[in-house]
Design a protein around this motif. Structure first.
Motif, PDB file in Angstrom:
ATOM      1  N   LEU A 196      37.171  59.894 -38.341  1.00 35.68           N
ATOM      2  CA  LEU A 196      36.983  59.765 -36.889  1.00 35.68           C
ATOM      3  C   LEU A 196      35.871  58.786 -36.575  1.00 35.68           C
ATOM      4  O   LEU A 196      35.964  58.003 -35.647  1.00 35.68           O
ATOM      5  CB  LEU A 196      36.668  61.141 -36.293  1.00 35.68           C
ATOM      6  CG  LEU A 196      37.918  61.989 -36.181  1.00 35.68           C
ATOM      7  CD1 LEU A 196      37.723  63.322 -36.832  1.00 35.68           C
ATOM      8  CD2 LEU A 196      38.338  62.125 -34.746  1.00 35.68           C
ATOM      9  N   SER A 216      34.546  73.284 -29.571  1.00 32.49           N
ATOM     10  CA  SER A 216      34.906  73.066 -28.180  1.00 32.49           C
ATOM     11  C   SER A 216      36.361  73.432 -28.019  1.00 32.49           C
ATOM     12  O   SER A 216      37.098  73.548 -29.000  1.00 32.49           O
ATOM     13  CB  SER A 216      34.682  71.605 -27.789  1.00 32.49           C
ATOM     14  OG  SER A 216      35.603  70.811 -28.466  1.00 32.49           O
ATOM     15  N   THR A 249      39.937  73.042 -25.326  1.00 30.81           N
ATOM     16  CA  THR A 249      40.506  72.349 -24.181  1.00 30.81           C
ATOM     17  C   THR A 249      41.987  72.695 -24.119  1.00 30.81           C
ATOM     18  O   THR A 249      42.539  73.274 -25.048  1.00 30.81           O
ATOM     19  CB  THR A 249      40.286  70.822 -24.328  1.00 30.81           C
ATOM     20  OG1 THR A 249      40.833  70.180 -23.201  1.00 30.81           O
ATOM     21  CG2 THR A 249      40.971  70.271 -25.564  1.00 30.81           C
ATOM     22  N   VAL A 299      38.585  72.581 -31.207  1.00 24.39           N
ATOM     23  CA  VAL A 299      38.081  71.605 -32.166  1.00 24.39           C
ATOM     24  C   VAL A 299      36.787  72.144 -32.760  1.00 24.39           C
ATOM     25  O   VAL A 299      35.835  72.428 -32.035  1.00 24.39           O
ATOM     26  CB  VAL A 299      37.847  70.243 -31.480  1.00 24.39           C
ATOM     27  CG1 VAL A 299      37.250  69.262 -32.477  1.00 24.39           C
ATOM     28  CG2 VAL A 299      39.143  69.693 -30.903  1.00 24.39           C
ATOM     29  N   GLU A 317      39.294  62.219 -28.549  1.00 24.27           N
ATOM     30  CA  GLU A 317      39.265  61.405 -29.761  1.00 24.27           C
ATOM     31  C   GLU A 317      39.849  62.180 -30.940  1.00 24.27           C
ATOM     32  O   GLU A 317      40.637  61.659 -31.722  1.00 24.27           O
ATOM     33  CB  GLU A 317      37.826  60.969 -30.072  1.00 24.27           C
ATOM     34  CG  GLU A 317      37.317  59.904 -29.129  1.00 24.27           C
ATOM     35  CD  GLU A 317      35.820  59.651 -29.243  1.00 24.27           C
ATOM     36  OE1 GLU A 317      35.391  58.574 -28.848  1.00 24.27           O
ATOM     37  OE2 GLU A 317      35.082  60.539 -29.729  1.00 24.27           O
ATOM     38  N   VAL A 318      39.448  63.449 -31.040  1.00 30.02           N
ATOM     39  CA  VAL A 318      39.943  64.262 -32.156  1.00 30.02           C
ATOM     40  C   VAL A 318      41.448  64.450 -32.032  1.00 30.02           C
ATOM     41  O   VAL A 318      42.208  64.236 -32.984  1.00 30.02           O
ATOM     42  CB  VAL A 318      39.233  65.632 -32.183  1.00 30.02           C
ATOM     43  CG1 VAL A 318      39.858  66.538 -33.227  1.00 30.02           C
ATOM     44  CG2 VAL A 318      37.747  65.453 -32.439  1.00 30.02           C
ATOM     45  N   ILE A 319      41.887  64.790 -30.830  1.00 27.34           N
ATOM     46  CA  ILE A 319      43.311  65.086 -30.649  1.00 27.34           C
ATOM     47  C   ILE A 319      44.151  63.831 -30.865  1.00 27.34           C
ATOM     48  O   ILE A 319      45.197  63.867 -31.510  1.00 27.34           O
ATOM     49  CB  ILE A 319      43.542  65.697 -29.251  1.00 27.34           C
ATOM     50  CG1 ILE A 319      42.892  67.083 -29.220  1.00 27.34           C
ATOM     51  CG2 ILE A 319      45.018  65.806 -28.924  1.00 27.34           C
ATOM     52  CD1 ILE A 319      42.595  67.589 -27.851  1.00 27.34           C
ATOM     53  N   GLN A 320      43.651  62.698 -30.380  1.00 29.89           N
ATOM     54  CA  GLN A 320      44.382  61.438 -30.579  1.00 29.89           C
ATOM     55  C   GLN A 320      44.566  61.146 -32.072  1.00 29.89           C
ATOM     56  O   GLN A 320      45.665  60.819 -32.528  1.00 29.89           O
ATOM     57  CB  GLN A 320      43.607  60.287 -29.917  1.00 29.89           C
ATOM     58  CG  GLN A 320      44.346  58.970 -29.970  1.00 29.89           C
ATOM     59  CD  GLN A 320      43.442  57.791 -29.609  1.00 29.89           C
ATOM     60  OE1 GLN A 320      42.331  57.655 -30.119  1.00 29.89           O
ATOM     61  NE2 GLN A 320      43.913  56.945 -28.725  1.00 29.89           N
ATOM     62  N   HIS A 323      36.632  55.652 -34.260  1.00 27.88           N
ATOM     63  CA  HIS A 323      36.225  55.740 -32.853  1.00 27.88           C
ATOM     64  C   HIS A 323      34.822  55.246 -32.567  1.00 27.88           C
ATOM     65  O   HIS A 323      34.390  55.229 -31.426  1.00 27.88           O
ATOM     66  CB  HIS A 323      36.368  57.179 -32.370  1.00 27.88           C
ATOM     67  CG  HIS A 323      37.778  57.662 -32.408  1.00 27.88           C
ATOM     68  ND1 HIS A 323      38.710  57.310 -31.462  1.00 27.88           N
ATOM     69  CD2 HIS A 323      38.436  58.426 -33.305  1.00 27.88           C
ATOM     70  CE1 HIS A 323      39.872  57.865 -31.770  1.00 27.88           C
ATOM     71  NE2 HIS A 323      39.738  58.534 -32.891  1.00 27.88           N
ATOM     72  N   ARG A 324      34.068  54.888 -33.596  1.00 30.50           N
ATOM     73  CA  ARG A 324      32.715  54.373 -33.348  1.00 30.50           C
ATOM     74  C   ARG A 324      32.598  52.984 -33.953  1.00 30.50           C
ATOM     75  O   ARG A 324      33.010  52.771 -35.090  1.00 30.50           O
ATOM     76  CB  ARG A 324      31.668  55.294 -33.998  1.00 30.50           C
ATOM     77  CG  ARG A 324      31.683  56.718 -33.483  1.00 30.50           C
ATOM     78  CD  ARG A 324      31.035  56.830 -32.099  1.00 30.50           C
ATOM     79  NE  ARG A 324      31.065  58.207 -31.621  1.00 30.50           N
ATOM     80  CZ  ARG A 324      32.058  58.728 -30.887  1.00 30.50           C
ATOM     81  NH1 ARG A 324      33.086  57.986 -30.555  1.00 30.50           N
ATOM     82  NH2 ARG A 324      32.018  59.978 -30.502  1.00 30.50           N
ATOM     83  N   PHE A 329      32.457  64.322 -31.582  1.00 28.77           N
ATOM     84  CA  PHE A 329      33.519  63.524 -30.976  1.00 28.77           C
ATOM     85  C   PHE A 329      34.071  64.245 -29.762  1.00 28.77           C
ATOM     86  O   PHE A 329      34.036  65.474 -29.695  1.00 28.77           O
ATOM     87  CB  PHE A 329      34.633  63.296 -32.001  1.00 28.77           C
ATOM     88  CG  PHE A 329      34.108  62.671 -33.252  1.00 28.77           C
ATOM     89  CD1 PHE A 329      33.912  61.306 -33.309  1.00 28.77           C
ATOM     90  CD2 PHE A 329      33.750  63.450 -34.325  1.00 28.77           C
ATOM     91  CE1 PHE A 329      33.384  60.727 -34.438  1.00 28.77           C
ATOM     92  CE2 PHE A 329      33.224  62.878 -35.462  1.00 28.77           C
ATOM     93  CZ  PHE A 329      33.038  61.513 -35.521  1.00 28.77           C
ATOM     94  N   SER A 330      34.597  63.470 -28.855  1.00 28.36           N
ATOM     95  CA  SER A 330      35.210  64.120 -27.702  1.00 28.36           C
ATOM     96  C   SER A 330      36.539  64.728 -28.152  1.00 28.36           C
ATOM     97  O   SER A 330      37.142  64.285 -29.130  1.00 28.36           O
ATOM     98  CB  SER A 330      35.433  63.107 -26.583  1.00 28.36           C
ATOM     99  OG  SER A 330      36.550  62.314 -26.886  1.00 28.36           O
ATOM    100  N   ASP A 331      36.956  65.751 -27.417  1.00 22.27           N
ATOM    101  CA  ASP A 331      38.226  66.407 -27.771  1.00 22.27           C
ATOM    102  C   ASP A 331      39.366  65.398 -27.795  1.00 22.27           C
ATOM    103  O   ASP A 331      40.248  65.451 -28.634  1.00 22.27           O
ATOM    104  CB  ASP A 331      38.549  67.511 -26.764  1.00 22.27           C
ATOM    105  CG  ASP A 331      37.561  68.653 -26.878  1.00 22.27           C
ATOM    106  OD1 ASP A 331      36.906  68.739 -27.935  1.00 22.27           O
ATOM    107  OD2 ASP A 331      37.435  69.426 -25.920  1.00 22.27           O
TER     108      ASP A 331
END
Lengths: 459, 210
Positions: free
Chosen positions: B204, B152, B154, B163, A7-10, B208-209, A3-5
């Motif tokens: 998730l 990752s 950020t 994450v 998406e995870v953070i949201q 999200h998918r 998942f993109s960061d």
């Protein structure tokens, strides 16, 4: 699949800061296998059946909560409308059977068991009447029983005799629980077009078209939608109604998917004959800062909820929530939309106190919300006829608009306009609102049935 | 031009390791396939070693250290691992654990991995960046025998956010509850004064998918 960061953070923020939660996992249990039993046999049967089906419910819900990291706030049970189960019994049998259900809920550690209900939209059987007459005693002598009475449908019209009876009953329930500020009324809903698979108490019951045992899930998330709208309007100050509505839909989609995941998993872990039923996405506020439907409407640009424009803003919100939910799951049911209870929403309480929100405006809002007049405090000396007339107005809105509508009025004994009544916990604080002082006695005493609208004849 | 390796080609390769030479590039589906099937990917061009000993933890350390310092050779990675081992009070030689050679997959883990069952959690850690923070968390995860399959980092509104995606299959294999794992991770977060959240990957995926 990663998942993109973002998406995870949201998602993490939704749970940690925006109060995304599964509001309730409700097990619907059929008690239609009860007829022909004596009172004693029936007491034993309802207790045993509820305990055997829901014995592992709490523990399973905890496992799923732990597994997914999403809080599950309430675990509840709904049963077949008890008027059907108890039909044919004597008047004195109703309270002991209600107490057996109450005991089952207590032993299972479930805070509410709903379905002490009657369906009388076209007319009442002697059993229905006995159940309604037992409500004051049942709701004041039990802690966990929730009751509802359906008095109108779009197909059948409004049973005005039942409306009149409910006016009297609401008053006597309040009187019977006078020592606890009339709290019995918080467990009693009068409905039009009641859904058979609603997981939210107090109006839940397990409909007769349902399978033996189902798991229905109620998801909430006013906080998530509020935060999303605020963020959107910050990032995109020129966002119009279309853009905002689309954004709400996306949020509703995500929340519903989380609910569906939980419902499926609970049902899977419990195993047959227990099936996954429906997901009900309803923005249900709690008396906590930021978890408010009123604040969402204010985030759309209203100075305070209740002012002109409130009905339109609420209509847009409810529609977007429904559409997002429908896209996310093919088993959306229950009430799905937005609840506007007064006592459970800090924004609504503030609006009543400042004078921005009146009972009349609330009534207009119920024409577009997903429930109705919910947790509204009125003076203790309001007459039974006036209560019945308030119910009748709401039933008419539900009947004509083909929508579910519920009325949960709290005529708090001894309370006068301006008082605040504190029930604590999820029920919150109720401001006492003024009602129209002109009486409606003549109209309510007409009785009979208001015929259904022409639009009901669809066959 | 680089040659694209698809999931099909990776499957056809059929071995437990795959060397991603300089002229090759992996399609995302192939990378997913590799993590699903437990195929170890070796990137010789990244660190100049053959790195056949790379455990997932080594890979994670390499990615982070490279991102932070610009390079990560084998000595640096060993040093980080040793530091992590000491920090979590692990007396065994930290280089001796978690490498697949020394910790072969049990039949249960193997079955779970290869039946296509994916049981992963997403761990996010948010707070002020401090030395040793990543080492501490990766240490805990490896103590439970879990793999980190992706890392990752950020910066979100001034806060450092990491994450980590963690493979949970070894937990069930060792009869350790997810709750115990969560408690350990959260108590570590408290020590560092950061906010950690752990969530099952399925949530998730559902949200999200489509």
């Amino acid at each position: 699949m990663f998942f993109s960061d973002n998406e995870v953070i949201q998602t993490m923020q939704m749970v940690a800061h925006e109060r995304l939660d599964i509001r309730t996992v409700t097990m619907g249990i059929s008690l239609l296998d009860s007829p022909g039993r004596s009172r004693r046999e029936l007491e034993k049967h309802v207790y045993d059946k509820v305990c055997s089906r829901a014995g592992r419910l709490r523990e399973t819900v905890r496992t799923v909560e732990e597994r997914y990291g999403i809080p599950i706030v309430n675990v509840r049970i709904s049963v077949t409308p008890m008027s059907l189960v108890c039909e044919g019994l004597d008047e004195s049998d109703y309270v002991p059977i209600a107490k057996a259900l109450d005991r089952a809920a207590a032993d299972l550690g479930v805070d509410y068991i709903a379905g002490y209900s009657a369906l009388v939209h076209k007319g009442a059987t002697p059993g229905d009447i006995r159940l309604i007459q037992s409500l004051p005693q049942v709701l004041s002598e039990t802690d966990r029983i929730c009751a509802s009475v359906n008095v109108a449908t779009t197909r059948a019209g409004i049973n005005m005799d039942a409306v009149r009876l409910m006016g009297v009953t609401v008053k006597s329930v309040a009187e019977a629980s006078r020592d606890r500020q009339g709290i019995g009324c918080a467990k009693l809903v009068v409905f039009a077009n009641v859904p058979e698979d609603n997981p939210f108490v107090a109006g839940a019951f397990h409909g007769i078209g349902e399978p033996d045992t189902v798991i229905n899930v109620g998801v909430s998330g006013p906080g998530v939608v509020l935060a999303a709208i605020r963020r959107l309007r910050e990032e995109q100050p020129d966002a119009d109604c279309g853009v905002i509505s689309d954004h709400i839909k996306r949020m509703a989609f995500k929340i519903t998917r989380a609910g569906q995941l939980v419902g499926r998993d609970v049902a899977r872990l419990l195993g047959p004959p227990i099936q996954h039923g429906i997901v009900d996405l309803s923005l249900a506020p709690t008396p906590t800062e930021g978890d408010s439907v009123a604040n969402i409407l204010e985030a759309l640009g209203l100075e305070q909820v209740g002012t002109h424009g409130t009905t339109a803003a609420l209509a847009m919100l409810v529609d977007a929530v429904k559409k997002g939910g429908i896209m996310a799951s093919s088993s959306v049911g229950g009430l799905s939309g937005a609840f506007i209870p007064v006592s459970e929403d800090l924004g609504m309480i503030a609006a009543v106190q400042s004078g921005a929100l009146s009972l009349d405006k609330l009534e207009a809002m119920t024409a577009v919300c997903s429930v109705g007049l919910d947790m509204v405090g009125i003076p203790g000396d309001t007459s039974a006829e006036t209560i019945a007339a308030i119910i009748a107005d709401e039933m008419a809105i539900g009947m004509i608009n083909h929508k579910t509508i519920g009325v949960r009025l709290l005529p708090v004994p001894g309370a006068v306009v301006g008082d605040m009544v504190d029930y604590g916990g999820l029920l919150g604080q109720v401001p006492i609102m003024p009602v129209n002082t002109k009486h409606s006695h003549g109209f309510i005493s007409l009785g009979g049935r208001i015929p259904p609208p022409i639009t009901s004849v669809k066959n | 031009m680089k040659k694209l390796i698809t999931e099909k080609e990776l499957a056809a390769h059929g071995s437990e390791t795959f060397t991603v030479e300089d002229h090759l590039i992996l399609a995302p589906s192939a990378r997913d396939y590799a993590s699903r099937e437990g195929i170890r990917l070796i990137y010789p061009q990244r660190d100049g070693t053959t790195s056949t000993q790379d455990s997932p933890m080594d890979q994670a350390i390499r990615e982070i250290v490279t991102a932070e310092l610009g390079r990560a050779d084998r000595n640096v990675i060993q040093a980080v691992r040793a530091g992590v081992g000491r920090a979590v009070g692990d007396n065994t030689d930290s280089t001796a654990e978690t490498t697949p050679q020394n910790n072969p997959e049990s039949p249960a883990v193997h079955a779970a991995r290869h039946s296509g069952e994916i049981n992963r959690a997403v761990l996010s850690i948010t707070g002020i960046n401090r030395i040793g923070i990543l080492g501490a968390f990766t240490g805990i995860i490896s103590n439970f025998g879990c793999d980190i399959v992706n890392v990752s980092q950020t910066v979100v509104s001034g806060f450092f956010t990491m994450v980590l995606i963690v493979d949970l299959v070894p937990l069930s294999e060792q009869n350790v509850s997810f709750e115990t794992f969560r408690e350990n991770v959260l108590s570590e977060a408290k020590k560092f004064g950061v906010e950690a959240m752990l969530m099952h990957e399925d949530v998730l995926k559902a949200m999200h998918r489509v």
